[in-house]
Scaffold this active site. Structure first.
Site, PDB file in Angstrom:
ATOM      1  N   SER A  61      -6.859   0.119  10.161  1.00 22.47           N
ATOM      2  CA  SER A  61      -7.191   1.445  10.930  1.00 22.47           C
ATOM      3  C   SER A  61      -7.079   2.503   9.955  1.00 22.47           C
ATOM      4  CB  SER A  61      -5.909   1.558  11.680  1.00 22.47           C
ATOM      5  OG  SER A  61      -5.676   3.025  12.202  1.00 22.47           O
TER       6      SER A  61
ATOM      7  N   ARG B 268     -15.043   9.557   7.576  1.00 26.43           N
ATOM      8  CA  ARG B 268     -15.372   8.114   7.264  1.00 26.43           C
ATOM      9  C   ARG B 268     -16.627   7.704   6.231  1.00 26.43           C
ATOM     10  NH1 ARG B 268     -13.881   5.252  13.136  1.00 26.43           N
ATOM     11  NH2 ARG B 268     -11.832   5.537  12.717  1.00 26.43           N
TER      12      ARG B 268
END
Lengths: 250, 236, 666
Positions: free
Chosen positions: C284, C337
């Site tokens: 995660s 990301r």
């Protein structure tokens, strides 16, 4: 590492099954399912039918993978699904026996794949909170004690794989059912219909042909998510209080 | 009463019946043992001096007191219900498990005695057979059989002690008795704590105590029963 | 055909409220007469099916899994965003909207994103009411954490299993409707084609995976919630069965595929360990709250680590390059990301990778362990605790936060992440591209709707963490159930369709021919081997960095691979039985077509934005260089058969409420 696999092969639900023996060359870093992938690739190369097994996320959360490895659902590692089991936990030269989950309520479909729709039907019977979309109040309107919420979460962590049923000598679904009953009954939102829920889910569980719980605790031992049998006691409580204590006669 | 029969027919209802009858039988065992220990009163007395007096008087009390009589009917019922329900569960559970057994059998459990937990049916059956023999030998004789009589202070009392001590002279019987007690010990080891779990009594603080008491109970009670014939065989 | 987004007029903040208040409704007595097919039972599909059932429609819901609870939404770990501002740190609907637009590198539709931010708050309310056990603080109120690309704490979470808990909530709501009879559930049914009647979507052909038989289903409209297509890369964090087939079959029937090249590469995955690997596992993003990402400064050290002569712990502090903190001081380890992934790739390209394959960087928790340990010792009133004690206390805190993730890491790698820094590497995780939809979530085919990851709508060129769950549930619970009425309100006089009508039978016959075609190749190579080869091509040339030359080459390679597939694939078993190899073959066949379209899209987009990084378009510092002049549009592709090039339809993106800026996280 060289392994000998004895795998249950069964063409169709009512066909007669038997064990077949295979040799496979594995690598300790592989997951158990990747080892089976290697076997299947070899079988396909020989134009033979690959071993059917169910799997999907391969992260230990979807609950799809379901085999019994050397007598244990999801294999020998505690708290681990088959997809997260790695070959480093096996010895070179070992013989591994692979069978499907077995229970009358889990008929074999093909090879290692079984039908677990009975568990869905139990949830459909009452494993929810009756709230329509849009009917909710503000999320922070009802505080929930942190420990209680954590407790509820522990029960909610069930992935619905059915290992508890496969492991139970009685093929009882009590751990699965109790996990859902406890998850919801512990929260104020779910408390409202806790009695009705326990009644309905147990009724469906009995209809599906699962066995009865004799508190053996094999379910907890084999549960990949470590769901505790404490939940079963809670289900018993909920059920007793609704069957005997509630004034609803149904 | 359909709600009640529905409850009794449900999987949890059936287990609750097992639990309640089981708990009742657990309590009965304690009282039975207290009675049996009176067989041992010969240790304190001179063997020539009215052996078995305390036991025989106790046996008479137990067979004549109206309150005890009433409870005893409850006891017979409990035994029968516990046994029959147990067999029903056993067979239903075998059916649920399916005809195809696992090729490799592993008995891993999270807690408790896996042997006892997964063999309650067999253990119960052994205990039931023991019970039949036991009842025929002593209970039925006491009720219907021709027992020698003993006289205490002019009172005529059936001398149950006599046939008990006679039975305990046989080594084979003593061994059978002791083995049956082992079966009871295992049955109790699982049954005691399981009865509480079935009733929903599971608490992070108190369940360890229940388990501890259950373990102690399942060892001490059958041990108490088993010591008597062994002692009598060797020392009387 | 021009693309009309059907965005309602009016100020941004009022669009949805006004639209909702004026849109056409279907009366309850009419809802009972209308059939809806929902394909997919993940967050989007299950929430939509349940809600439509609650509203009174007749719903048929399909999943290829054995149960709706298995959908891959279940694997989402980190959390779900919502503009609740419970943390009182300045969050608002506008800020969530702005962060999402900016995070998506200004390639998403303003109106959709704003609506998403608005309804995000309802999702949390709904989930809590359903019994989702979100994390709470001691006061009993909901806890939040922060996620990459934002500076507020707005992420709600349920340990590392938020997706599971939200999916179970939706699954339970769906189960309730199944029990009530408003939803008919078809498990183990895979949609293999879309049926059009007079140009409108009216049904599907699905294969019963148990019997292998093709079945036809009719309805007034069809909703696809069938997820993303990350598995085109073979190795991804998607589940093994995730596929593009439902969406791709819609494309083959005329639906447009929008921005297919926008793929999200997630920075924190467990690196690949060998050729046999079947999938990658995500760790995660929440770990980046406490994990510091680094590589050794010295290539020699990296080499020693790769060869097993040193471990991460042997590298002294001054020899470590915390490259995210160095390059992006403002956001540090919490950059979005795409940025984090690219930075890791650059480090590895420079020879600083730390796994035997050379493809991994460290994520280190020792600083966090020490920090938490000290604070815990303080709270416990310990004076002068030893380093050992601090470590012990700190590990306990870290375990409480990320215990299950650390366990999972250890299970997979066999290394203890409390003692040794984790090794991570980017992996394909999510696809922002998908079926083109308008404001109503309707595709260009009337009556065909797409929700969740299956559509392209909200994330632009890069999705922010904890936004996928938000979008899936927003679409299913709070958007589609309203907007579907816009189409259905015109269908109340349309009688029920018969699945025996010509259109259905014809489509089923075409599907059968396609399947028989695959079975009859009777070649020599396994489906898996083709999929793996396709994945390698995609990852190499259309992955984290792309260039025109590579893309051209890849396109040729994929075409060759596709030809080879139809000449030499081998599928054991038969058509009408439970045959997972056949299922896979059909999915791979569709991936082989989608892959080419992704490359065409990547070639068309001569700029770098979000997850799409074209090496020709970068700043001197190696950051993405957008071309807003020419590419502020959604590229929606129309399939025209492979003899012809797909046709490009542009939806120009108008930014009226935010100013297009270079994304900077420095």
């Amino acid at each position: 590492m060289k392994l000998t696999l004895k795998i249950w092969r069964q063409k169709a639900p009512n066909a007669k099954g038997r064990f077949e023996t295979y040799q496979v060359e594995a690598n300790p870093h592989m997951s158990f399912l990747e080892m089976l992938d290697v076997l299947n690739e070899e079988l396909i190369a020989k134009k033979e039918e690959p071993v059917v097994f169910e799997h999907d996320c391969r992260e230990g959360i979807c609950g799809t993978c379901s085999m019994v490895i050397n007598g244990e659902p999801h294999g020998p590692m505690a708290g681990t699904t088959t997809c997260q089991l790695h070959m480093r936990h096996f010895r070179d030269g070992e013989t591994i026996v692979i069978e499907p989950f077995r229970a009358s309520a889990f008929p074999v479909m093909k090879d290692l794949a079984v039908d677990r729709s009975s568990m869905d039907r139990i949830i459909q019977a009452g494993g929810y909170i009756s709230v329509n979309t849009g009917a909710a109040q503000d999320a922070n309107a009802i505080p929930v004690d942190k420990d209680t919420a954590a407790h509820s979460f522990d029960a909610a962590a069930c992935i619905g794989c059915g290992a508890c049923i496969a492991a139970c000598p009685n093929a009882s679904a009590m751990l699965f059912v109790s996990a859902k009953v406890a998850h919801l009954a512990l929260l104020p939102q779910g408390k409202v219909e806790a009695k009705r829920r326990a009644q309905a889910m147990v009724k469906q569980m009995d209809l599906e042909g699962f066995g009865m719980c004799s508190n053996i605790t094999a379910c907890e031992a084999e549960c990949p998510k470590g769901i505790s049998v404490e939940n079963i006691a809670r289900l018993n409580r909920e059920y007793l209080s609704s069957a005997l204590g509630s004034e609803t006669v149904a | 009463m359909s709600w009640f029969s529905d409850f009794l027919a449900s999987s949890i209802g059936r287990k609750v019946v097992m639990s309640l009858t089981g708990l009742f039988l657990i309590i009965f065992l304690l009282i039975h043992l207290a009675g049996n220990l009176q067989l041992m009163d010969f240790i304190a007395h001179d063997p020539a001096d009215e052996p078995g007096k305390a036991f025989n008087l106790y046996a008479k009390f137990m067979t004549t007191n109206p309150l005890i009589k009433a409870v005893s009917y409850l006891l017979y019922l409990s035994i029968l219900v516990h046994a029959i329900q147990g067999w029903v569960l056993w067979s239903k559970n075998r059916k649920a498990r399916g005809s195809q057994k696992y090729a490799v059998k592993v008995n891993k459990v999270a807690d408790g005695n896996s042997f006892a937990a997964s063999n309650m049916g067999w253990l119960g059956t052994i205990i039931f057979i023991f019970l039949l023999i036991h009842l025929y030998q002593f209970w039925l004789q006491m009720k219907l059989g021709k027992l020698p009589m003993a006289y205490y202070d002019g009172e005529e009392v059936k001398n149950l002690f006599f046939i008990v001590s006679e039975a305990y002279e046989s080594l084979g019987y003593v061994i059978f008795y002791v083995l049956s007690m082992v079966a009871i010990a295992y049955h109790l080891d699982h049954g005691f704590q399981s009865a509480f779990q079935t009733l929903g009594i599971n608490h992070r603080k108190y369940t360890p105590m229940i388990k501890w008491v259950g373990r102690a109970y399942s060892i001490l009670i059958p041990l108490g029963f088993a010591v008597i014939p062994v002692y009598m065989y060797f020392f009387m | 055909m021009s693309l009309d987004s059907k965005t309602p007029s009016g100020p941004l903040a009022e669009k949805w409220t006004r639209y909702r208040g004026t849109m056409n409704l279907v009366a309850p007595n009419n809802k009972r007469r209308i059939d809806i097919i929902v394909v997919g039972s993940g967050l989007a599909g299950a929430s939509a099916a349940a809600t439509l059932g609650e509203l009174g429609y007749n719903v048929k819901c399909f999943t290829f899994h054995d149960s709706p609870r298995r959908a891959h939404s279940i694997a989402a770990q980190g959390g779900i965003n919502a503009a609740k501002n419970y943390a009182n740190d300045g969050d608002s609907v506008y800020r969530l909207f702005y962060d999402t637009i900016k995070g998506g590198d200004y390639r998403s539709r303003e109106s959709n994103v704003y609506r998403l931010a608005e309804v995000s708050r309802n999702i949390i309310d709904q989930a809590v009411a359903q019994g989702v056990p979100f994390a709470r603080d001691y006061g009993g109120l909901l806890d939040n954490r922060s996620f990459g690309g934002v500076q507020v704490s707005r992420t709600f979470y349920a340990r590392g299993q938020t997706g599971q808990q939200l999916l179970l909530g939706a699954y339970q709501a769906l189960s309730r409707q199944i029990a009530l009879g408003t939803v008919e559930m078809y498990n183990r049914h895979e949609m293999l084609d879309l049926v059009l009647v007079d140009g409108k979507a009216r049904g599907i052909v699905a294969r019963n995976l148990v019997t292998g038989k093709l079945e036809r289903f009719a309805a007034h409209c069809v909703v696809l919630g069938t997820g993303g297509y990350g598995n085109v890369f073979y190795l991804s964090t998607n589940a093994m069965m995730c596929n593009v087939t439902a969406a791709w079959r819609a494309v083959r029937r005329g639906a447009y595929m929008a921005n297919p090249c926008f793929t999200q590469i997630h920075p924190t995955c467990i690196p690949q360990s060998g050729e046999y690997q079947s999938k990658l596992t995500l760790m995660s993003e929440s770990l980046r709250n406490d994990g510091r990402v680094w590589v050794p400064k010295n290539p020699e050290d990296a080499k020693a680590i790769r060869e097993g002569r040193k471990t991460g712990n042997d590298i002294p502090e001054e020899e470590r390059d915390y490259f995210l903190e160095r390059r992006y001081p403002a956001f540090g380890n919490l950059v979005p990301r795409d940025v984090a992934s690219r930075a890791a790739k650059i480090a590895c390209d420079e020879g600083l990778g730390v796994a035997p394959t050379g493809l991994a960087v460290f994520m280190d928790f020792s600083a966090a362990i020490e920090r938490y340990g000290k604070s815990k010792a303080n709270a416990m009133g310990l004076h002068n605790p030893g380093a050992e004690k601090i470590r012990e206390l700190g590990e306990a805190v870290v375990s409480e936060k990320y215990g299950n993730l650390f366990e999972m890491y250890e299970k997979i790698t066999g290394e203890n992440p409390y003692k040794l820094p984790m090794k991570i590497y980017p992996a394909v995780h999510y696809t922002m591209g998908g079926l083109w939809v308008d404001y109503n979530l309707e595709t260009n085919i009337p009556g065909l709707f797409a929700i969740g990851e299956c559509n392209f709508s909200d994330h632009g060129a890069n999705r922010l963490g904890a936004s996928a769950l938000m979008q899936g549930l927003a679409d299913g619970y709070f958007v589609l159930p309203y907007t579907i009425g816009q189409f259905l309100s015109n269908e109340i006089r349309t009688p029920k369709f018969s699945p025996d009508a010509k259109e259905f039978v014809d489509t089923a016959n075409e599907t059968r021919q396609r399947l028989e075609g695959l079975m009859n190749v009777k070649g020599s190579q396994s489906v898996e081997s083709f999929h793996r080869r396709l994945g390698k091509i995609m990852w190499e040339y259309c992955g984290m960095a792309r260039n025109a030359e590579g893309l051209e080459k890849a396109r040729k390679m994929i075409r060759e691979l596709r030809d080879e597939f139809y000449k030499d694939v081998f599928i054991p078993g038969s058509l009408e039985e439970y045959n997972p190899e056949l299922e896979k073959a059909h999915r791979v066949a569709d991936f082989l077509e989608l892959g080419e379209l992704m490359i065409i899209d990547a070639l068309n987009r001569n700029e770098s934005c979000g997850g799409h990084f074209r090496e020709e378009y970068q700043t001197e510092e190696g950051e993405a260089l957008r071309n807003d002049e020419e590419y502020t549009y959604v590229a929606a592709w129309e399939y025209k058969g492979w003899a012809e090039e797909p046709a490009l339809h542009k939806e120009e993106l108008a930014f009226e409420n935010v100013e297009l800026k270079t994304r900077s996280y420095k």
